[in-house]
Design an enzyme around this catalytic site. Sequence first.
Site, mmCIF file in Angstrom:
data_model
loop_
_atom_site.group_PDB
_atom_site.id
_atom_site.type_symbol
_atom_site.label_atom_id
_atom_site.label_comp_id
_atom_site.label_asym_id
_atom_site.label_seq_id
_atom_site.Cartn_x
_atom_site.Cartn_y
_atom_site.Cartn_z
ATOM 1 N N ARG A 141 -5.938 6.206 -9.075
ATOM 2 C CA ARG A 141 -5.377 7.063 -10.124
ATOM 3 C C ARG A 141 -5.542 6.513 -11.533
ATOM 4 N NH1 ARG A 141 -0.264 5.104 -8.075
ATOM 5 N NH2 ARG A 141 0.037 7.025 -6.915
ATOM 6 N N GLU B 53 -5.792 11.452 -8.478
ATOM 7 C CA GLU B 53 -4.384 11.359 -8.112
ATOM 8 C C GLU B 53 -4.228 12.090 -6.784
ATOM 9 O OE1 GLU B 53 -1.200 10.743 -7.077
ATOM 10 O OE2 GLU B 53 -1.269 9.869 -9.096
ATOM 11 N N LEU B 54 -4.182 11.330 -5.709
ATOM 12 C CA LEU B 54 -4.308 11.917 -4.378
ATOM 13 C C LEU B 54 -3.069 12.681 -3.921
ATOM 14 C CD1 LEU B 54 -6.324 9.107 -2.590
ATOM 15 C CD2 LEU B 54 -7.154 11.321 -3.401
ATOM 16 N N ASN C 281 5.047 1.912 0.248
ATOM 17 C CA ASN C 281 6.314 1.879 0.990
ATOM 18 C C ASN C 281 7.424 2.168 -0.007
ATOM 19 O OD1 ASN C 281 8.546 1.358 2.577
ATOM 20 N ND2 ASN C 281 7.709 -0.515 3.466
ATOM 21 N N LYS D 205 2.445 -2.051 10.239
ATOM 22 C CA LYS D 205 3.293 -2.409 11.374
ATOM 23 C C LYS D 205 4.552 -1.570 11.462
ATOM 24 C CE LYS D 205 5.915 -5.909 8.800
ATOM 25 N NZ LYS D 205 7.133 -5.090 8.631
ATOM 26 N N GLN E 147 11.582 -0.515 10.081
ATOM 27 C CA GLN E 147 11.952 -1.443 9.014
ATOM 28 C C GLN E 147 13.375 -1.189 8.532
ATOM 29 O OE1 GLN E 147 10.087 -1.313 4.905
ATOM 30 N NE2 GLN E 147 9.208 -3.236 5.622
ATOM 31 N N TYR F 292 7.858 6.538 5.105
ATOM 32 C CA TYR F 292 6.713 5.638 5.244
ATOM 33 C C TYR F 292 6.435 5.350 6.714
ATOM 34 C CZ TYR F 292 3.671 1.627 4.226
ATOM 35 O OH TYR F 292 2.604 0.756 4.141
ATOM 36 N N ALA G 3 0.398 -6.167 8.714
ATOM 37 C CA ALA G 3 1.808 -6.556 8.777
ATOM 38 C C ALA G 3 2.211 -7.165 7.433
ATOM 39 C CB ALA G 3 2.052 -7.512 9.934
ATOM 40 N N GLU G 4 2.104 -8.477 7.318
ATOM 41 C CA GLU G 4 2.491 -9.159 6.077
ATOM 42 C C GLU G 4 1.239 -9.652 5.368
ATOM 43 O OE1 GLU G 4 5.530 -8.989 5.139
ATOM 44 O OE2 GLU G 4 6.435 -8.322 7.017
#
Length: 260
Positions: free
Chosen positions: A39, A64-65, A95, A143, A149, A155, A186-187
């Site tokens: 964007r 800008e999706l 997220n 993940k 989470q 998300y 993941a992280e």
Amino acid sequence: MDLQLKDKVIIVTGGAKGIGEGIVRVLAKEGAIPVILGRNAQDNQKLADDIITGGGKVFPVVAELTRPRDSAKAIEQVLEKFGRIDGLVNNAGVNDGVGLENGNYEGFVESLHKNVIHYYLMAQQALPALKASKGAIVNIGSKVADTGQGGTSAYAASNGARNALTREWALELLPYEIRVNAVIVAECFTPLYQTWVNSLPNSEETLASIKAKIPFGQRMTTAEEIGNATVFLLSNASSHTTGQLVYVDGGYVHLDRSIS
């Protein structure tokens, strides 16, 4: 290994920073022509200039999706420039913390637009070109679809959908020899992740505790490592791999963390 990606035109959504940047840089090293789709024109151009300075090829496109029409416009620009598309990496997303207890309808739907609806629209708009090239699609996932989470329903739902779409498209596109896979993160350490860590009251302690829970090496995954896996799945070196969810996470999701 020669991944045979020289001059292949590969679109990477959210390609200017973070994981997207990692994927774009690996593609450029392999001689492909990554399309940085994001964007912010300045962010796109900054990375493009760096790649060009290093001898690579690249093409920045502003989109800008969350606006459905922008997916079609982006594909039109790429085809006008190159006349072909050899691969698509759906990566853009955030997220954004739209939960169940504290979320609402408007926020939930907005998050779906940020995180999964454009995956569908980009794939649909690119499909005729991918049929012609027998190209590949890689969806970047999280993940959170597996582990949850807390406080991020939209998300999590989006990432569950990304996984389901990966296998659905792999099946639907078999007649066209278009392979579809996903890389699950993941992280992974990115500038955005660093910003989040810095916002916490005990940032260094928190980061250390997160790393301690990652079985392989007790360290974060790098954007380059995500890029390496993604580019492999885009290439003919993975020519009989489709419908797979590939976890590049140091064993975070599937290994028993009592070992760490």
